[in-house]
Design a protein around this motif. Structure first.
Motif, PDB file in Angstrom:
ATOM      1  N   UNK A   1      88.527   0.460  56.965  1.00 14.69           N
ATOM      2  CA  UNK A   1      89.484  -0.175  56.075  1.00 14.69           C
ATOM      3  C   UNK A   1      88.890  -0.562  54.744  1.00 14.69           C
ATOM      4  N   UNK A   2      87.889   0.215  54.297  1.00 13.34           N
ATOM      5  CA  UNK A   2      87.193  -0.097  53.057  1.00 13.34           C
ATOM      6  C   UNK A   2      87.405   0.981  52.005  1.00 13.34           C
ATOM      7  N   UNK A   3      87.352   0.580  50.749  1.00 13.84           N
ATOM      8  CA  UNK A   3      87.339   1.517  49.627  1.00 13.84           C
ATOM      9  C   UNK A   3      85.952   2.164  49.568  1.00 13.84           C
ATOM     10  N   UNK A   4      85.842   3.459  49.316  1.00 11.20           N
ATOM     11  CA  UNK A   4      84.515   4.071  49.170  1.00 11.20           C
ATOM     12  C   UNK A   4      83.746   3.403  48.036  1.00 11.20           C
ATOM     13  N   UNK A   5      82.502   3.015  48.328  1.00  8.29           N
ATOM     14  CA  UNK A   5      81.685   2.428  47.269  1.00  8.29           C
ATOM     15  C   UNK A   5      80.365   3.185  47.190  1.00  8.29           C
ATOM     16  N   UNK A   6      79.411   2.640  46.452  1.00  8.28           N
ATOM     17  CA  UNK A   6      78.159   3.355  46.264  1.00  8.28           C
ATOM     18  C   UNK A   6      78.352   4.647  45.489  1.00  8.28           C
ATOM     19  N   UNK A   7      79.305   4.644  44.559  1.00  8.04           N
ATOM     20  CA  UNK A   7      79.495   5.800  43.685  1.00  8.04           C
ATOM     21  C   UNK A   7      80.269   6.953  44.274  1.00  8.04           C
ATOM     22  N   UNK A   8      80.859   6.781  45.450  1.00  4.67           N
ATOM     23  CA  UNK A   8      81.537   7.905  46.101  1.00  4.67           C
ATOM     24  C   UNK A   8      82.679   8.504  45.305  1.00  4.67           C
ATOM     25  N   UNK A   9      83.544   7.644  44.760  1.00  6.03           N
ATOM     26  CA  UNK A   9      84.694   8.141  44.011  1.00  6.03           C
ATOM     27  C   UNK A   9      84.286   8.724  42.661  1.00  6.03           C
ATOM     28  N   UNK A  10      83.054   8.488  42.254  1.00  4.32           N
ATOM     29  CA  UNK A  10      82.506   9.112  41.043  1.00  4.32           C
ATOM     30  C   UNK A  10      81.869  10.447  41.384  1.00  4.32           C
ATOM     31  N   UNK A  11      81.085  10.485  42.464  1.00  5.63           N
ATOM     32  CA  UNK A  11      80.327  11.686  42.799  1.00  5.63           C
ATOM     33  C   UNK A  11      81.186  12.815  43.370  1.00  5.63           C
ATOM     34  N   UNK A  12      81.994  12.501  44.372  1.00  6.11           N
ATOM     35  CA  UNK A  12      82.683  13.561  45.108  1.00  6.11           C
ATOM     36  C   UNK A  12      83.625  14.411  44.259  1.00  6.11           C
TER      37      UNK A  12
END
Length: 264
Positions: free
Chosen positions: A142-153
């Motif tokens: 139930x979490x938003x992707x963090x650690x740059x995921x929405x930037x990298x993918x």
């Protein structure tokens, strides 16, 4: 200082960083995360380090952040706490990979989940063992992707594929990850270490400052317009031609011999 869960040594001008917490699939504690940042920062500044290899031990590459260690203390959460934690933690780690001035090679030996997946995908080159898999596990919690995921993918595989992985949270086997463009090459499990060593040796023998400038250009290219990109390219080449390796490369070409780069 040594940190439990992270082993490090420099061999033949390659910084080898290994996650050594296999009982937890190499999930990152805050101390491990900070140690990785320090090692990547040090690699940038050390002229005798010309490439970095990042891998894990056991069945996992990295299962992401260990939420059982270093979590928020009980009590009221103040607005801004989470943003600050991410900025100084997971985001700082991913930035240290992207900003490292030496090429960083991930040798993904097993499961890479959550922040662990993003740690691998932030690297410049990614080798994966056949048993490796990548999981955008955030949606399962139930979490938003963090650690740059929405930037990298989206930059690696496009927004539609990125949404599929992030919305569904399915495990992506190594072969599928290669087909999507998440990894450069898949090799048998028993060949991963050998292949990573061979690739690292080639990177370490290359023109180190040229690779650093090239990395910076490519990383910036998707966030800028053509005019700015062309100007950055021209400036990078101007700087590059002041290096000894560039002089050596041009002389070797004129003399029809193999260049011997020194990383200077």
């Amino acid at each position: 200082m040594p940190v439990t869960g992270v082993a490090h040594e420099v061999r033949e001008q390659v910084s080898h960083i290994t996650l050594t917490r296999p009982e937890a699939l190499n999930a990152l504690t805050p101390a491990m995360r900070d140690r990785l940042v320090d090692l990547l920062t040090a690699a940038s500044a050390d002229p005798d380090v010309r490439a970095v290899v990042l891998t894990g031990t056991g069945r996992g590459f990295c299962a992401g952040a260990d939420l059982r260690v270093g979590g928020s203390p009980a009590g009221e959460r103040i607005t801004g706490d989470v943003s600050r934690t991410l900025r100084l933690g997971a985001q700082r780690l991913i930035a240290s990979v992207l900003d490292c001035e030496k090429p960083v090679l991930a040798a993904v030996n097993g499961t890479a989940a959550g922040l662990g997946a993003h740690l691998a995908l932030a690297c410049d080159l990614v080798l994966a063992a056949e048993s490796a898999r990548f999981i955008e596990v955030f949606v399962r919690r139930g979490l938003v992707p963090d650690g740059g995921g929405a930037y990298l993918l989206p930059r690696l595989i496009g927004p539609r594929r990125a949404k599929e992985l992030m919305f569904l949270g399915d495990a992506v086997p190594a072969a599928e990850a290669e087909r999507l463009g998440l990894v450069n090459r898949v090799v048998p499990d028993g060949d991963l270490e050998k292949t990573a060593r061979e690739w690292a040796a080639r990177l370490a023998a290359g023109p180190t400052r040229t690779l650093a400038l090239t990395k910076a250009l490519v990383n910036a290219s998707l966030d800028t317009d053509r005019t700015t990109a062309f100007a950055a390219e021209a400036t990078a080449q101007e700087l590059n031609l002041t290096t000894r390796d560039a002089v050596e490369g041009l002389e070797a070409f004129a003399e029809r011999r193999a260049a011997k780069f020194r990383g200077r």
